[in-house]
Each structure stands twice: as C-alpha cells, then as structure tokens.
Design an enzyme around this catalytic site. Structure first.
Site, PDB file in Angstrom:
ATOM      1  N   TYR A 218       0.855  -1.186   0.000  1.00 37.53           N
ATOM      2  CA  TYR A 218       0.000   0.000   0.000  1.00 37.53           C
ATOM      3  C   TYR A 218       0.889   1.233   0.000  1.00 37.53           C
ATOM      4  O   TYR A 218       1.853   1.315   0.754  1.00 37.53           O
ATOM      5  CB  TYR A 218      -0.890   0.003   1.250  1.00 37.53           C
ATOM      6  CG  TYR A 218      -1.791   1.213   1.382  1.00 37.53           C
ATOM      7  CD1 TYR A 218      -2.859   1.409   0.512  1.00 37.53           C
ATOM      8  CD2 TYR A 218      -1.577   2.152   2.393  1.00 37.53           C
ATOM      9  CE1 TYR A 218      -3.693   2.519   0.639  1.00 37.53           C
ATOM     10  CE2 TYR A 218      -2.413   3.260   2.535  1.00 37.53           C
ATOM     11  CZ  TYR A 218      -3.467   3.430   1.649  1.00 37.53           C
ATOM     12  OH  TYR A 218      -4.296   4.523   1.778  1.00 37.53           O
TER      13      TYR A 218
ATOM     14  N   LYS B 234       4.191   9.099   8.700  1.00 35.16           N
ATOM     15  CA  LYS B 234       3.965   8.492  10.018  1.00 35.16           C
ATOM     16  C   LYS B 234       4.950   8.987  11.093  1.00 35.16           C
ATOM     17  O   LYS B 234       4.772  10.099  11.582  1.00 35.16           O
ATOM     18  CB  LYS B 234       3.931   6.975   9.873  1.00 35.16           C
ATOM     19  CG  LYS B 234       2.728   6.589   8.972  1.00 35.16           C
ATOM     20  CD  LYS B 234       2.347   5.134   8.940  1.00 35.16           C
ATOM     21  CE  LYS B 234       1.024   5.012   8.187  1.00 35.16           C
ATOM     22  NZ  LYS B 234       1.020   4.139   7.027  1.00 35.16           N
TER      23      LYS B 234
ATOM     24  N   ASP C 193       9.386   3.139  -0.270  1.00 36.96           N
ATOM     25  CA  ASP C 193       8.351   3.798   0.526  1.00 36.96           C
ATOM     26  C   ASP C 193       8.556   3.428   1.994  1.00 36.96           C
ATOM     27  O   ASP C 193       8.182   2.352   2.439  1.00 36.96           O
ATOM     28  CB  ASP C 193       6.967   3.355   0.021  1.00 36.96           C
ATOM     29  CG  ASP C 193       5.831   3.996   0.807  1.00 36.96           C
ATOM     30  OD1 ASP C 193       6.104   4.678   1.823  1.00 36.96           O
ATOM     31  OD2 ASP C 193       4.662   3.804   0.410  1.00 36.96           O
TER      32      ASP C 193
END
Ligand SMILES: *Cc1c(COP(=O)(O)O)cnc(C)c1O
Length: 427
Positions: A144, A267, A239
C-alpha cells in the site's frame, strides 16, 4: 467490556460521517461489532469513552512510536502553537527537520515535506516520471502506498480487509501504466522489464511490507531489484512511510544495505501530526519547483506545528536503543507463538523490529497470496478476545501491530500476560 458510550457515539457519527469514520479501517468491518471511540491516551495506555483501558499497539497506525503525549513532544507542540499556526513561509523547524533527515539517511541530499504519506508517494511518482521521461511504474501486490489513483491497485490492507479488489472511480487510464509484480519474486519484475524496456520510470516498494501484514523482503530479492534498476535506468522508490525510523534511526533500506533513488516518508516523522516527505540526491530533487520543472506545492506543507512535533519526536528517538526495540518485538512474537500453541491454535508470527503480526495459518507468509491464507474468522475472534484482555490492536488481519519503543520490561510482561489471557478467552 462496557461499550454503551462508544455505541451511542457510533450511531451519532454515522449520521454525519461516512460509515461513522474518516478512514475505512477504523470502521471495524472485518472484525464485526462497533468501533471503540477513544477519549485519550498517555504513554502506552489508551482509554475509550466508556473508561476501558487498553495497552495501545495500534499507535495511530504508526506515528506514535514514543507512546502517547510524550512530555517533550507535547512541550514542543505547545511552544509552536503559542507562536501561531502557519505562516506560508519557511521556518527554522523545517530546516532542522531537513537536516535531521539528511543525518539519518546517508543517501539523501534534499527533502521536500508534504502533509501525508499518500502525498509523498504521489509526488515521488511525478518525480520519477519527470526525471526519466518514462511513464510506467511497477508496484507489488499487497503493498500500500496511499490512496492515489495510480497505486490503488492490488493495494493491501484496507482493500483486502474490505474485500475490494481495487477502488471504484479509478479510471482504467489512471492505472494503465501501473504494472503489478509479486513481493519476493524477482522474476515477476524481470518479466515487465523485458516486456517494456525503456518504458519504466520507477519501481515502488515497501522495504518491509506492512500493509498485507508484516512481510520481510528476502535479501536476494532486494539486491536483485537494485541491480535491475541500475541496469535498466529505472528509479528505485522505497516507501518508508511505515518503516522509517522504526527499525533503526533512519530507514529500513539502510538496515538492508540497499539505497533508494527516491525515499518516501510519513507516520513517525510527524510524531502524530500530518507530515510526509520525499527525498533523494540533489540531482533528482533539484528537478522539483522552484529549482526545476516538476511542480508540487502545499499550503500547509512543513506546518510549523507538525514540524515541531516531528522534530521533537526524532530528537527523542535518537536517544532510544533500537537493538533493545528489536528484542521487545521478538519477545512479543515468542509469546504469541507460545500462547497460541498452548491453546492449540496455529499461527505464523512475522516480526520486524517493533512491527509484529500474527497470521492464523500453517503456511509461512512471504507474499500477498500466502498472507491471504490466514483464517479471517479466527482473527475476528482473536481481535475481540485481545480487546477483552486489554490490548488495543488494529481491527484487521493485514495491519501491522506497532509496539512503542518506550516499553519498559514490566510493560512488556504486562503485554505478555494479556496475550496469554486472550488465548485463554478464545478456548
Ligand atoms: C500509511 C502508508 C502510506 C500512506 O500514508 P498516509 O499518511 O496515510 O497518506 C503510504 N505508504 C505506506 C507504506 C504506508 O504505510
């Protein structure tokens, strides 16, 4: 477990918010039952509106690595708020954050801050295409990278949980240039490179998959990707939105000894405020406006409050013992295995540093296909048993648990006791 107030609030929320939530996984669809409404949290403890206490292993899906309301982070945010909220001009905190990222990632010269992981990856796609003058990108099934059109295919957690293969409203044209390969399967990448020589701008990957449950890459696979990119003029986009600053002070790519051409972050670097970033060597980043012809902008990018929160978090993380953190993860994994075994339940527990994930299957989990062998009904049962035992974990088989790095030995023992109790409740 009393949940009167959560139930009431959920009823009310559904009248103004889509499904009562602002992000799908929060709706508890895959585990059944009503979502918990949270009132507050402090350290490793989170409290719902009915007054139930849990040890929080969700960590807001990643950012809260220091636990909640860390005093130094709170202080930094308060000081920033006192000055005002946003100015539309560069502030000192952004420069300090930039320097902090440079220090933590040897392969990075320059960084651009944005407001979310999704935005970081969207920008990285544009940069990869701008820099190579090619259109196609490769992603891996089950990985994702946020909810942008181009990468919202075979996209793991939220979609897998809801049983949605890919999203409605994404036109074919938007994913025509997206090629899907399998995690830990170099041949499935080579195939595309052979089929489209000179057409692939970038390969996008989570250096440890965390959105189909936790899956570590095999070393040969990562090394092979790096070589494939070098040999074919393809940019490797790693990522690190989930993995950044979680296994070491820096990236998982540094842990594996593989350098990305473009790194995405989010995050942890916001410490709980909306922050994302993309970063690379100067020759790539200088192609971004105002220096170069690739446009990307943001009214609130590098928000002084978000930067203060992120900076204080990273400063604090610098003093943390990441080797010990890995031991914490290993202890929780060992306890899950032992308690499941005692209860006669089959699990595979994957762990990478502070990321842990039990799959209810006998099949070792190394890609999206094997992740899906996990028994969903068993997971739902486990989820509610764990909640009853006082642990707050993600309401999805395919979301990683995030242990806070600040756990004391006593707190880990308490987690172990609660895991044991959960498996007893499952009998
Ligand atoms: C969470 C996540 C994103 C998206 O970040 P948001 O801040 O939710 O937009 C992208 N990539 C990975 C690997 C993630 O875990």
């Amino acid at each position: 477990m009393k949940n009167t107030r959560s139930k009431e609030l959920f009823e009310r929320a559904q009248k103004s918010l889509v499904g009562g939530v602002n992000s799908p996984v929060r709706a508890f669809n895959s585990v059944g039952g009503d979502p918990l409404f949270i009132d507050r949290a402090e350290g490793i403890h989170i409290f719902d509106v009915d007054g139930n206490e849990y040890i929080d292993l969700v960590g807001s899906y990643g950012p809260m690595i220091l636990g909640h309301a860390h005093p130094k982070v709170k202080q930094a945010v308060k000081e920033a708020v006192d000055k005002s909220f946003t100015y539309g001009a560069t502030t000192l905190a952004e420069v300090e954050m930039g320097e902090m990222i440079q220090e933590a990632f040897p392969q990075i010269d320059k960084v651009r801050f944005v407001n979310s992981g999704t935005e970081a990856v969207i920008s990285a796609i544009r940069l990869a295409r701008a820099a190579t003058d090619k259109k196609k990108i490769i992603k891996f099934a089950g990985c994702y990278h946020g909810h942008s059109d181009a990468l919202l295919v075979a996209a793991g957690s939220g979609l897998a949980t809801l049983g949605i293969p890919s999203s409605k409203g994404v036109p074919e044209e938007a994913v025509n240039n997206t090629l899907i390969s399998n995690y830990n399967d170099l041949e499935s990448v080579q195939k595309w490179v052979d089929m489209y020589p000179n057409e692939i701008a970038g390969i996008f990957i989570e250096p440890v998959a965390g959105n189909m449950g936790v899956i570590e890459p095999e070393m040969d696979f990562m090394k092979g990707l790096r070589k494939l990119c070098d040999d074919n003029g393809i940019l490797l986009v790693i990522d690190e939105v989930m993995t950044g600053f979680r296994k070491k002070f820096g990236g998982a790519q540094d842990h594996f000894g593989i350098a990305a051409d473009i790194t995405c972050m989010g995050k942890v670097i916001g410490g709980g405020m909306p922050v994302g970033a993309y970063a690379a060597k100067a020759e790539l980043m200088d192609q971004v406006a105002p220096l170069g012809g690739m446009y990307q902008a943001g009214t609130l990018s590098g928000s002084p409050i978000s930067m203060a929160c992120g900076l204080a978090t990273l400063k604090e993380l610098k003093n943390q013992d990441y080797d010990r953190a890995d031991q914490l993860g290993k202890r929780v994994k060992a306890k899950l295995e032992a308690a499941a075994d005692k209860a006669g339940i089959k699990v595979q527990v994957n762990q990478f540093g502070l990321m842990v994930n039990p799959f209810f299957t006998e099949t070792p989990v190394r890609d999206f296909e094997t992740a899906q062998t996990s028994d969903q009904a068993m997971f739902s049962k486990f989820f509610w048993a764990v909640a009853e035992a006082g642990l707050y974990i993600p309401p999805s088989q395919f979301e990683a648990w995030f242990l806070p790095i600040v756990l004391t030995d006593e707190e880990v023992e308490e987690i172990e006791r609660r895991i044991e109790k959960a498996f007893e409740l499952m009998k």
